[in-house]
Scaffold this motif. Structure first.
Motif, PDB file in Angstrom:
ATOM      1  N   ARG A 544      10.948 -17.467 -17.702  1.00 27.25           N
ATOM      2  CA  ARG A 544      12.051 -18.429 -17.691  1.00 27.25           C
ATOM      3  C   ARG A 544      11.769 -19.566 -16.726  1.00 27.25           C
ATOM      4  O   ARG A 544      12.345 -20.650 -16.842  1.00 27.25           O
ATOM      5  N   TRP A 545      10.899 -19.350 -15.725  1.00 30.08           N
ATOM      6  CA  TRP A 545      10.367 -20.427 -14.888  1.00 30.08           C
ATOM      7  C   TRP A 545       8.854 -20.431 -15.045  1.00 30.08           C
ATOM      8  O   TRP A 545       8.191 -19.430 -14.835  1.00 30.08           O
ATOM      9  N   TRP A 546       8.317 -21.550 -15.439  1.00 28.98           N
ATOM     10  CA  TRP A 546       6.864 -21.683 -15.525  1.00 28.98           C
ATOM     11  C   TRP A 546       6.512 -23.154 -15.296  1.00 28.98           C
ATOM     12  O   TRP A 546       7.029 -24.042 -15.953  1.00 28.98           O
ATOM     13  N   SER A 548       7.485 -25.118 -13.044  1.00 25.67           N
ATOM     14  CA  SER A 548       8.723 -25.837 -12.739  1.00 25.67           C
ATOM     15  C   SER A 548       9.503 -26.233 -13.989  1.00 25.67           C
ATOM     16  O   SER A 548      10.302 -27.175 -13.962  1.00 25.67           O
ATOM     17  N   LYS A 549       9.274 -25.508 -15.078  1.00 29.42           N
ATOM     18  CA  LYS A 549      10.010 -25.763 -16.313  1.00 29.42           C
ATOM     19  C   LYS A 549      10.830 -24.526 -16.661  1.00 29.42           C
ATOM     20  O   LYS A 549      10.306 -23.420 -16.725  1.00 29.42           O
ATOM     21  N   ALA A 550      12.123 -24.725 -16.869  1.00 34.13           N
ATOM     22  CA  ALA A 550      12.992 -23.631 -17.261  1.00 34.13           C
ATOM     23  C   ALA A 550      12.964 -23.472 -18.779  1.00 34.13           C
ATOM     24  O   ALA A 550      12.490 -24.339 -19.506  1.00 34.13           O
ATOM     25  N   LYS A 557      11.306 -24.796 -23.729  1.00 34.60           N
ATOM     26  CA  LYS A 557      11.007 -25.632 -22.567  1.00 34.60           C
ATOM     27  C   LYS A 557      10.744 -27.071 -22.999  1.00 34.60           C
ATOM     28  O   LYS A 557      10.314 -27.329 -24.126  1.00 34.60           O
ATOM     29  N   ASN A 692      14.798 -29.496 -11.846  1.00 35.79           N
ATOM     30  CA  ASN A 692      14.157 -28.683 -12.881  1.00 35.79           C
ATOM     31  C   ASN A 692      15.152 -27.861 -13.691  1.00 35.79           C
ATOM     32  O   ASN A 692      14.791 -26.836 -14.275  1.00 35.79           O
ATOM     33  N   TYR A 696      17.629 -24.640 -18.354  1.00 38.66           N
ATOM     34  CA  TYR A 696      17.887 -23.422 -17.591  1.00 38.66           C
ATOM     35  C   TYR A 696      18.789 -22.479 -18.377  1.00 38.66           C
ATOM     36  O   TYR A 696      18.631 -21.262 -18.334  1.00 38.66           O
TER      37      TYR A 696
END
Length: 778
Positions: A544-546, A548-550, A557, A692, A696
């Protein structure tokens, strides 16, 4: 697997339960009223959820044998007559639901209920079923943004019934507080125009309340504030009638910018701009204004909603406490957050540990004192999320200092994040003798990949219940940011909290299937076991975070050409594929069970979403290598799978169309309705700020696959294809994509839910698409 604690641990638990029971006793006596009303409230839940026959179950409210006795119930059925005794209305309701589940007669979930009471109730005597947890907590401050903004009383009735059936007695009750804040700030001289600029929109109120944002997607319509006030009166009335002890809001220190401007003499800190929003303002608890505001808020709240015992005040949710540097103006000297101290922070100047401890201890004491002066019997409640999320600041000495000057029985810590930050309570030495609740967030942003870790919960709750070093452990809770997904996780954890499901996981799954689908078979049990091993062995959904991309999947994303670096998803994809096929093979016998169809579709769309991510990686790699043909083949697979998934997701209770329709229906004027729709669309896509947070709250919903995720990636892949092996300026492409996202949020487009005529056939067709995609890649 037993959760029975050791003798020494039992004694410690009894002491903790006694302490918490003593805190709760006054509110319970007031809330539940006399025994007849308490039983009446429990019976009403049974009738609403299970029908008139459930109202014939005998219910007896029996007091605890001693003050240290844990909460309990007992079910006795003989000759078709069911008798349930317990020490609270919640225990009675929990006992009834546990019994009905055990005989395959009922299931209560967000996706819907299945109720089929037998003509003759089977004989049983459970003996006394006691939970080792004095409280079972529920909900998260964020749930009130990600899930409940458009709820009315009918939906809240159902949710409170769900709580009672699952044995929850300590929910966070955060609705309706804007009514009090509005009255408070009016008394302190703010104009209507200033208030209009202050309150954030309905889908973003939790972060307004916690001081992260101010005035985002303002104004907040007065009609929303008024409706939520009336709703909170109903919510608290129902919770209290069931003997629940709701956690209520208190003042954590954040003040409107307009208030700060009107009080230049006050010690008010300019806090950091959270996630790219503008700064917010926090009043030092040592300033005399803090106590005045806190006391008046609680007075107004009590006048409006009645008194409580537990009051939540979170002052530093992902915001570091201001610690003044020597010689600096305290109002600009937040440690790492403010402006005057920014140079020192960049230079990595360490703050003096003694000053840090002194200031934190003073903050903690002043916040508690501000609550105590208005409610002498109150318990300050704080979420422990900050201790994990900002652990570089909240080291053990800092935690200890912050809690040190608050009486042990006047602070309760909700240690909510043990699925992500499992060592907070250990680092905090069980919070220095304060009562605390152990639990998991599990769900972040209401995003809904298929995951959880059923075996971990069983091992972990057994360990925490028997650990002699947990101090005043006072309960267990689930604190999801959003609801309406992965119901099996919540069924399992609250069963464990009440000691159910202590045998094998396979036996629990079989009972779960019978209650949810009406029956089971060895083949279905095996398929569910495969699904658990494939997907429900993941404690935290790390993708779900990679970078700095949700976003739950790559497909959710914001597009980037670097997705070839993505390390992959948790879980066993091959076994997930086998589980989906095995479940589909059982559809002939269970296709008439709506909850089976929902679960089958959920597993299949999760599998297909993982394949979409693989095809995205293939398309990006092919275009960058100049292989247009391979890139186009992957894109055709992406489109086929995305549209097939979107069509299937019409079986889900929640879709993009229902989310938007609920928002629109909440509006009392066309202008309000339009604002609510924009709120709803923004939250599940762009979120807000310049940080970011976009995606989310991404959702695997009908409408988003087809109308948002697919066209967004298609635009990106078009530019990538055109660039070929030449230069590709992703910054420019992303800027154009952001403009498209904002236009999508602003567009007045009607979305319609489309239910698939044959969802089981759709799943089988989706499996065939997956097979074709793999052949294409081979």
């Amino acid at each position: 697997m037993s959760m029975r604690p050791s003798p020494s641990r039992r004694q410690a638990l009894q002491q903790a339960v006694a302490a918490v029971a003593a805190l709760s006793a006054p509110s319970l006596a007031t809330a539940a009223g006399d025994e007849g009303n308490a039983v009446k409230a429990a019976r009403a839940v049974l009738v609403r959820r299970f029908g008139p026959r459930a109202g014939q179950i005998d219910l007896t409210l029996a007091p605890r044998a001693t003050a240290t006795a844990p909460p309990w119930y007992r079910v006795k059925s003989r000759g078709g007559r069911v008798r349930i005794s317990g020490d609270t209305p919640v225990a009675l309701t929990r006992g009834a639901y546990s019994y009905l589940k055990s005989i395959g007669a009922a299931s209560v979930s967000w996706e819907g209920d299945r109720v089929a009471l037998p003509d003759h109730f089977p004989d049983v005597d459970t003996g006394r079923v006691a939970t080792p947890f004095a409280h079972r907590a529920y909900l998260n401050t964020c749930t009130y943004g990600y899930t409940t903004p458009w709820w009315g009383w009918a939906r809240w009735t159902r949710e409170i019934d769900w709580m009672a059936a699952h044995g929850v007695d300590m929910p966070l009750a955060m609705e309706g507080q804007e009514h009090v804040w509005r009255a408070l700030w009016r008394e302190f001289g703010l104009s209507e125009a200033e208030l209009a600029d202050y309150f954030s929109g309905p889908a973003f109120t939790p972060w307004q309340r916690m001081g992260n944002i101010e005035g985002y997607r303002a104004p907040l319509p007065s009609r929303w504030i008024d409706k939520k006030k009336d709703l909170q009166v109903q919510i608290l009335g129902r919770m209290r009638s069931l003997g629940m002890t709701p956690i209520l809001p208190a003042f954590g220190g954040y003040v409107p910018k307009a208030f700060a401007q009107k009080h230049p003499e006050a010690k008010i800190y300019r806090m950091r701009p959270w996630e790219g929003f503008h700064e917010t303002y926090w009043l030092d608890p040592a300033d005399p204004l803090f106590a005045r505001i806190a006391s008046r808020f609680l007075a107004l709240y009590t006048q409006t909603y009645g008194a409580g015992t537990y009051y939540l005040a979170d002052s530093f949710n992902e915001m570091l406490p201001p610690i003044a540097a020597d010689g600096a103006d305290a109002r600009d000297a937040a440690y790492g957050d403010g402006t005057a101290n920014a140079a020192a922070a960049k230079a990595k100047v360490e703050i003096d540990p003694a000053l840090k401890a002194q200031r934190l201890a003073a903050y903690g004491k002043a916040i508690y004192d501000s609550i105590r002066q208005a409610r002498p019997d109150a318990v300050w409640v704080m979420q422990g999320w900050l201790f994990g999320a900002d652990q570089h600041f909240w080291d053990p000495p800092a935690i200890s200092a912050y809690l040190s000057l608050v009486p042990d029985d006047k602070l309760m810590v909700l240690d909510i994040g043990n699925d992500r930050y499992p060592d907070v309570w250990k680092n905090a030495k069980a919070f220095g003798g304060k009562p605390w609740i152990y639990g998991y967030v599990h769900n972040y942003g209401g995003s809904n990949p298929v995951y959880g870790d059923l075996d971990y919960y069983r091992r972990d709750l057994t360990a925490i219940a028997s650990n002699p070093n947990t101090g005043k452990l006072a309960g267990f809770g689930m604190f999801p940011e959003g609801l309406h997904n992965n119901s099996i996780v919540y069924e399992a954890t609250y069963d464990l909290a009440w000691g159910a499901g202590q045998g094998s996981l396979s036996a629990w799954l079989s009972t779960y299937a019978r209650s949810r689908y009406g029956a089971t078979t060895p083949q279905l049990d095996a398929a569910l076991g495969q699904l658990v091993q494939a997907a429900y062995t993941t404690r935290y959904w790390s993708p779900r975070w990679w970078k700095s991309k949700a976003g739950a999947y790559l497909f959710f994303k914001r597009p980037t050409a670097t997705i070839g670096e993505f390390p992959g998803h948790p879980g066993d994809r091959a076994q997930l594929d086998a589980a989906v096929r095995a479940l589909a093979a059982q559809a002939g016998a269970f296709a008439d069970q709506p909850l089976f169809v929902l679960d089958l579709v959920d597993a299949a769309r999760h599998l297909a979403s993982l394949e979409i991510d693989s095809q995205l990686q293939a398309a990006v790699a092919a275009y960058r290598a100049g292989d247009i043909s391979a890139g186009d083949r992957a894109r055709r697979q992406i489109e086929t799978l995305a549209l097939a998934v979107d069509a299937l997701l019409g079986v889900q209770p929640e879709t993009l169309a229902t989310w938007i329709d609920d928002a629109r229906a909440y509006g009392d004027t066309p202008a309000d309705a339009a604002a609510y729709v924009a709120n709803a669309k923004a939250q599940v896509t762009v979120w807000g700020g310049q940080g970011n947070l976009n995606d989310y709250a991404s959702k695997a919903w009908q409408g988003l696959y087809r109308d948002f995720y697919l066209p967004r990636w298609s635009r990106f892949l078009d530019t990538l294809k055109a660039a070929g092996t030449g230069p590709f300026d992703e910054t420019v492409v992303t800027r154009d994509g952001v403009a498209w996202e904002r236009a999508w949020v602003a567009a007045d487009v009607a979305y319609h839910r489309q239910r698939p005529a044959d969802p089981v056939g759709g799943v089988k067709a989706l499996i065939a698409h997956l097979d074709q995609a793999r052949k294409t890649n081979a």
